[in-house]
Design a protein around this motif. Structure first.
Motif, PDB file in Angstrom:
ATOM      1  N   VAL A 271      61.886   7.621 -20.211  1.00 15.28           N
ATOM      2  CA  VAL A 271      60.661   6.935 -21.039  1.00 15.28           C
ATOM      3  C   VAL A 271      59.826   7.821 -21.860  1.00 15.28           C
ATOM      4  CG1 VAL A 271      59.310   5.451 -19.093  1.00 15.28           C
ATOM      5  CG2 VAL A 271      59.004   7.943 -19.603  1.00 15.28           C
ATOM      6  N   LEU A 272      60.277   9.454 -21.918  1.00 16.53           N
ATOM      7  CA  LEU A 272      60.607  10.109 -22.874  1.00 16.53           C
ATOM      8  C   LEU A 272      60.867   9.839 -24.490  1.00 16.53           C
ATOM      9  CD1 LEU A 272      59.847  13.476 -21.079  1.00 16.53           C
ATOM     10  CD2 LEU A 272      57.398  12.613 -21.999  1.00 16.53           C
ATOM     11  N   PRO A 273      59.857  10.067 -26.087  1.00 21.56           N
ATOM     12  CA  PRO A 273      60.852  10.013 -27.277  1.00 21.56           C
ATOM     13  C   PRO A 273      61.679  10.099 -27.065  1.00 21.56           C
ATOM     14  CG  PRO A 273      58.437  10.093 -26.877  1.00 21.56           C
ATOM     15  CD  PRO A 273      58.882  10.245 -25.901  1.00 21.56           C
ATOM     16  N   GLU A 274      62.494  10.142 -28.086  1.00 24.60           N
ATOM     17  CA  GLU A 274      63.820  10.277 -28.589  1.00 24.60           C
ATOM     18  C   GLU A 274      64.140  11.807 -28.827  1.00 24.60           C
ATOM     19  OE1 GLU A 274      67.777   9.168 -30.456  1.00 24.60           O
ATOM     20  OE2 GLU A 274      66.734   7.649 -30.414  1.00 24.60           O
ATOM     21  N   GLY A 275      64.463  12.761 -28.708  1.00 19.97           N
ATOM     22  CA  GLY A 275      65.168  14.229 -29.211  1.00 19.97           C
ATOM     23  C   GLY A 275      63.568  15.571 -28.262  1.00 19.97           C
ATOM     24  N   LEU A 276      63.006  13.896 -27.088  1.00 20.08           N
ATOM     25  CA  LEU A 276      62.564  15.382 -26.320  1.00 20.08           C
ATOM     26  C   LEU A 276      63.925  16.244 -25.127  1.00 20.08           C
ATOM     27  CD1 LEU A 276      58.964  14.325 -25.265  1.00 20.08           C
ATOM     28  CD2 LEU A 276      59.504  16.637 -26.877  1.00 20.08           C
ATOM     29  N   GLU A 277      63.974  16.921 -24.619  1.00 21.20           N
ATOM     30  CA  GLU A 277      64.583  16.951 -24.067  1.00 21.20           C
ATOM     31  C   GLU A 277      64.730  17.917 -22.854  1.00 21.20           C
ATOM     32  OE1 GLU A 277      68.535  19.198 -25.304  1.00 21.20           O
ATOM     33  OE2 GLU A 277      68.244  17.682 -26.903  1.00 21.20           O
ATOM     34  N   LEU A 278      64.223  17.852 -21.535  1.00 23.12           N
ATOM     35  CA  LEU A 278      64.447  18.605 -19.602  1.00 23.12           C
ATOM     36  C   LEU A 278      64.815  18.390 -19.231  1.00 23.12           C
ATOM     37  CD1 LEU A 278      61.440  15.183 -18.787  1.00 23.12           C
ATOM     38  CD2 LEU A 278      60.520  16.720 -20.838  1.00 23.12           C
ATOM     39  N   ILE A 279      64.560  20.447 -19.700  1.00 20.88           N
ATOM     40  CA  ILE A 279      65.889  20.723 -19.287  1.00 20.88           C
ATOM     41  C   ILE A 279      65.561  21.619 -17.590  1.00 20.88           C
ATOM     42  CG2 ILE A 279      67.797  23.357 -19.370  1.00 20.88           C
ATOM     43  CD1 ILE A 279      67.062  22.450 -22.455  1.00 20.88           C
ATOM     44  N   PRO A 280      66.431  21.144 -16.807  1.00 20.98           N
ATOM     45  CA  PRO A 280      66.411  22.376 -15.293  1.00 20.98           C
ATOM     46  C   PRO A 280      66.653  23.886 -15.471  1.00 20.98           C
ATOM     47  CG  PRO A 280      67.780  21.233 -15.249  1.00 20.98           C
ATOM     48  CD  PRO A 280      67.499  20.647 -16.384  1.00 20.98           C
ATOM     49  N   GLY A 281      66.127  23.940 -15.296  1.00 19.26           N
ATOM     50  CA  GLY A 281      66.206  25.934 -15.566  1.00 19.26           C
ATOM     51  C   GLY A 281      66.516  26.645 -14.400  1.00 19.26           C
ATOM     52  N   PRO A 282      66.148  27.843 -13.929  1.00 16.99           N
ATOM     53  CA  PRO A 282      66.183  28.663 -12.768  1.00 16.99           C
ATOM     54  C   PRO A 282      65.375  27.911 -11.355  1.00 16.99           C
ATOM     55  CG  PRO A 282      66.030  30.295 -13.985  1.00 16.99           C
ATOM     56  CD  PRO A 282      65.965  28.781 -15.286  1.00 16.99           C
ATOM     57  N   GLY A 283      65.177  27.338 -10.613  1.00 17.49           N
ATOM     58  CA  GLY A 283      64.123  27.270 -10.304  1.00 17.49           C
ATOM     59  C   GLY A 283      64.605  26.377  -8.810  1.00 17.49           C
ATOM     60  N   CYS A 284      65.668  26.987  -8.202  1.00 16.07           N
ATOM     61  CA  CYS A 284      65.984  26.826  -7.046  1.00 16.07           C
ATOM     62  C   CYS A 284      66.532  28.344  -6.435  1.00 16.07           C
ATOM     63  CB  CYS A 284      67.658  25.646  -7.203  1.00 16.07           C
ATOM     64  SG  CYS A 284      68.371  26.058  -5.784  1.00 16.07           S
TER      65      CYS A 284
END
Ligand code: SF4
Length: 367
Positions: A43-56
């Motif tokens: 649902v976010l606009p194009e170009g917005l990237e959500l990156i999972p990092g060291p969260g585990c």
């Protein structure tokens, strides 16, 4: 109500001037779960990237620690307690040897899952004639109750194999590298509730990147995405708290006092990443009698630091550093699935690969 709030944040995000590409990293398995299961990427606009990092914490738990726990269960006759998702984390050993705590149980080891640190007390009291080792791996939110348990006083037969990690040093390490790989950070709400949101101010003050603390609900995450975009647009990066109902300045003083009194801060190894300064907890001298590393020293094998990285073919190291998305690992969904995990990121509920798979596969999580 919450859905309406989420929609409002979304429309605010859509009306902002945005760069063509803007990468927002999260360092919390709970955040990644909400993002993937809530379909926020789609649902976010194009170009917005959500990156999972060291969260585990399970994914980055050093292989040599898991190996040590397996050997303790098999060679010392201890009752080995670990959080449930640690039981299936694979280590690199010949096929003839147990390659996880679950396999060690199958081979006769007394390995038991536990859901909370206090259960370790109960098991130790119910089995006074046997040594009990609590393999305690986790981030600050898990370490605070472990510290409280130590301060309360442990039965003589209870030992702690500690593999606690602090989250902000991993982000500092990424930001200090040649290629941080993100333009803004959404900081973990529950860690901030314990340690205080101030721990994340360095992201803006020292590295000039926008940063906002978020909770797990979509509206809190969207508020944080809006905040970091607005900070970027205004050219004024500054720590923002988008989870004020839970995260207070200074965090939880009682929990922080427990952590300080029970543990020293030390450099620590992160699986797939390597040693990170100030990123680990170690038991203070006062608790040496309950330190499994000291009481069972024969089962610590430093050579595993070389042998024990991610399993062959597994790209978890790149996944936890946010260098690739889970589906960019060639084993994702083929050789590696939750029933037959190749790497730790497909084992833990906090692991990005497992989350992406549970969200309906790569297409659903990424859409
Ligand atoms: S899909 Fe499996 S093998 Fe690939 S990075 Fe994830 S856990 Fe490792």
């Amino acid at each position: 109500m919450a859905a309406g709030e989420a929609r409002q944040w979304l429309s605010r995000i859509r009306t902002l001037d945005r760069p063509a590409r803007f990468r927002i990293m999260n360092v919390c398995g709970g955040h990644e779960r909400s993002i993937s299961h809530g379909g926020l990427r789609s649902v976010l606009p194009e170009g917005l990237e959500l990156i999972p990092g060291p969260g585990c914490p399970v994914c980055v738990c050093p292989e040599e620690d898991v190996y040590q726990a397996i050997r303790l269960a098999l060679d010392e006759g201890v009752i080995l307690l670990a959080f449930g998702d640690m039981l299936r984390v694979p280590v690199n050993v010949p096929r003839s040897e147990p390659r996880s705590l679950e396999a060690a149980r199958g081979a006769g080891g007394d390995v038991r899952p536990l859901a909370s640190p206090r259960e370790a007390l109960r098991v130790a009291r119910e089995n006074p004639e046997r040594p009990v080792v609590f393999f305690a791996a986790g981030f600050e939110t898990t370490m605070a109750p472990v510290a409280a348990l130590l301060l309360e006083g442990l039965p003589d037969n209870l030992f702690v194999l500690l593999s606690g990690r602090r989250t902000w040093p991993a982000v500092a390490m990424l930001l200090g590298s040649d290629e941080a790989g993100f333009d803004a950070l959404v900081a973990p709400g529950h860690v901030s509730a314990v340690m205080g949101p101030e721990e994340w101010a360095f992201v803006a003050e020292e590295h000039g990147l926008p940063v906002a603390v978020a909770g797990f609900e979509p509206e809190s995450l969207l508020a944080a995405f809006h905040s970091v975009l607005r900070q970027h647009q205004a050219g004024r990066p500054a720590l923002d708290n988008c989870y004020p109902q839970v995260v207070r300045p200074g965090g939880n003083p009682t929990a922080r006092r427990c952590l300080d009194r029970a543990f020293e801060i030390t450099a620590a190894n992160w699986r797939g990443i390597g040693a990170i300064p100030d990123s680990g907890y170690a038991l203070r001298e006062a608790f040496a009698a309950h330190d499994a590393r000291r009481q069972f020293p024969n089962h610590h094998d430093p050579a595993r630091r070389r042998a024990g990285e991610m399993p062959p073919g597994c790209d978890c190291a790149k996944v936890v550093l946010g260098r690739i998305y889970p589906d960019q690992c060639r084993l994702f969904g083929s050789a590696c699935r939750p029933r037959h995990p190749v790497g730790p990121c497909m084992v833990s509920d906090e692991g990005a690969c497992r989350i992406w798979w549970a969200a309906g596969g790569a297409s659903a999580a990424r859409a």
